[in-house]
Design an enzyme around this catalytic site. Structure first.
Site, mmCIF file in Angstrom:
data_model
loop_
_atom_site.group_PDB
_atom_site.id
_atom_site.type_symbol
_atom_site.label_atom_id
_atom_site.label_comp_id
_atom_site.label_asym_id
_atom_site.label_seq_id
_atom_site.Cartn_x
_atom_site.Cartn_y
_atom_site.Cartn_z
ATOM 1 N N PRO A 34 37.670 73.024 80.104
ATOM 2 C CA PRO A 34 38.895 72.275 80.337
ATOM 3 C C PRO A 34 40.121 73.151 80.549
ATOM 4 O O PRO A 34 40.270 74.194 79.922
ATOM 5 C CB PRO A 34 39.052 71.418 79.077
ATOM 6 N N ASN A 35 40.950 72.679 81.463
ATOM 7 C CA ASN A 35 42.244 73.268 81.799
ATOM 8 C C ASN A 35 42.162 74.566 82.587
ATOM 9 O O ASN A 35 43.190 75.082 83.021
ATOM 10 C CB ASN A 35 43.109 73.465 80.545
ATOM 11 N N ARG A 54 49.216 77.724 84.507
ATOM 12 C CA ARG A 54 49.230 77.355 83.094
ATOM 13 C C ARG A 54 49.449 78.596 82.223
ATOM 14 O O ARG A 54 48.641 79.521 82.236
ATOM 15 C CB ARG A 54 47.882 76.722 82.725
ATOM 16 N N TYR A 82 47.352 83.539 79.981
ATOM 17 C CA TYR A 82 46.142 83.514 80.805
ATOM 18 C C TYR A 82 46.247 84.305 82.104
ATOM 19 O O TYR A 82 45.271 84.401 82.837
ATOM 20 C CB TYR A 82 45.761 82.059 81.116
ATOM 21 N N ASN A 114 32.990 80.134 80.012
ATOM 22 C CA ASN A 114 34.277 80.083 79.337
ATOM 23 C C ASN A 114 34.484 78.605 79.064
ATOM 24 O O ASN A 114 34.907 77.855 79.947
ATOM 25 C CB ASN A 114 35.410 80.644 80.205
ATOM 26 N N ALA A 173 38.843 75.315 75.353
ATOM 27 C CA ALA A 173 39.031 74.732 74.021
ATOM 28 C C ALA A 173 37.724 74.225 73.416
ATOM 29 O O ALA A 173 37.594 74.176 72.186
ATOM 30 C CB ALA A 173 40.052 73.608 74.081
ATOM 31 N N ASP A 192 24.717 73.257 71.156
ATOM 32 C CA ASP A 192 23.335 72.778 71.063
ATOM 33 C C ASP A 192 22.640 72.760 72.421
ATOM 34 O O ASP A 192 21.442 73.020 72.511
ATOM 35 C CB ASP A 192 23.288 71.395 70.429
ATOM 36 N N GLU A 199 29.455 84.494 76.614
ATOM 37 C CA GLU A 199 30.709 83.756 76.450
ATOM 38 C C GLU A 199 31.873 84.671 76.833
ATOM 39 O O GLU A 199 31.914 85.828 76.404
ATOM 40 C CB GLU A 199 30.845 83.336 74.983
ATOM 41 N N HIS A 241 36.310 84.908 77.579
ATOM 42 C CA HIS A 241 37.639 84.333 77.418
ATOM 43 C C HIS A 241 38.652 85.262 78.064
ATOM 44 O O HIS A 241 38.533 86.485 77.946
ATOM 45 C CB HIS A 241 37.997 84.145 75.941
ATOM 46 N N SER A 300 41.920 85.450 77.275
ATOM 47 C CA SER A 300 42.759 86.012 76.206
ATOM 48 C C SER A 300 41.872 86.450 75.045
ATOM 49 O O SER A 300 40.715 86.044 74.939
ATOM 50 C CB SER A 300 43.771 84.971 75.723
ATOM 51 N N ARG A 360 45.014 85.137 68.558
ATOM 52 C CA ARG A 360 45.734 83.890 68.785
ATOM 53 C C ARG A 360 45.710 83.027 67.531
ATOM 54 O O ARG A 360 45.414 83.495 66.439
ATOM 55 C CB ARG A 360 45.127 83.181 69.998
#
Length: 157
Positions: free
Chosen positions: A17-18, A25, A30, A81, A84, A94, A105, A107, A109, A114
Site C-alpha cells: 500500500p501507498n 509521498r 521515501y 515491500n 505498512a 502466512d 523483504e 524497504h 527507509s 523510524r
C-alpha cells in the site's frame, strides 16, 4: 572452461500500500524515485541476472495474498515491500510461509530508525533476508541477493 548457461529465473516483485505514490509521498522519507522507475531498475537488473521480473502493486491485502498464492509453480522467488502490511499482516506472512518460495523483504527507509511500531516485521520470520534503508537501491540489492540464493540452492540440490 565452457561457460554454463544460466537458467532464466522468474521473480515476483510485490509492492504494498501507498507505494504507488512514490516520488510524491513524503520524499524526505521515501525519496523522489517513482514506482515505475523502481520497476524499470528491477527489469534492467533482472536482465543482467538472467531473471524475468514481474511486478505488482496493490493497496489491498487480499490481492497481495492472492498474488503470493499464484506465484507457486510460476515464480522461483518473491521480492516484497509490503509497506505498512509488513507490521500488521499475519495473512501475508502466512501466505509466504504457505508457498515456501524464497522471499526477500525490502524497504526504502530504515524501518529500525523510524517509529517503534515499524520495528516489527511479520514477514521477517519467513523471509530469507531483509534489506532496508537504501532507498530504491534496497530493491536492486534485494533482487541480487534473492537470485544469488536461488542459484546457490539450485547448484547444491
Amino acid at each position: 572452461m565452457a561457460k554454463t548457461k544460466l537458467q532464466k529465473l522468474s521473480i515476483l516483485v510485490l509492492h504494498g500500500p501507498n507505494l504507488n505514490l512514490l516520488g510524491q509521498r513524503e520524499p524526505g522519507v521515501y525519496g523522489s524515485v517513482t514506482l515505475d522507475e523502481i520497476n524499470r531498475l528491477l527489469e534492467k537488473e533482472g536482465q543482467v541476472l538472467t531473471a524475468e521480473v514481474t511486478a505488482l502493486q496493490s493497496n489491498h491485502e487480499g490481492i497481495l495474498v492472492d498474488a503470493i498464492h499464484g506465484a507457486l509453480g510460476r515464480h522461483q522467488g518473491i521480492l516484497i515491500n509490503a509497506g505498512a502490511y509488513t507490521h500488521t499482516s499475519v495473512a501475508i506472512r502466512d501466505a509466504i510461509a504457505g508457498v515456501a518460495l524464497p522471499t526477500v523483504e525490502v524497504h526504502l527507509s530504515n524501518i529500525y530508525k523510524r517509529e517503534e511500531f515499524r520495528h516489527h516485521s511479520w514477514i521477517a520470520s519467513v523471509a530469507i533476508g531483509q534489506i532496508s534503508g537504501f532507498g530504491a537501491e534496497s530493491y536492486r540489492l534485494g533482487l541480487q541477493a534473492l537470485v544469488n540464493e536461488i542459484r546457490k540452492s539450485q547448484t547444491s540440490a
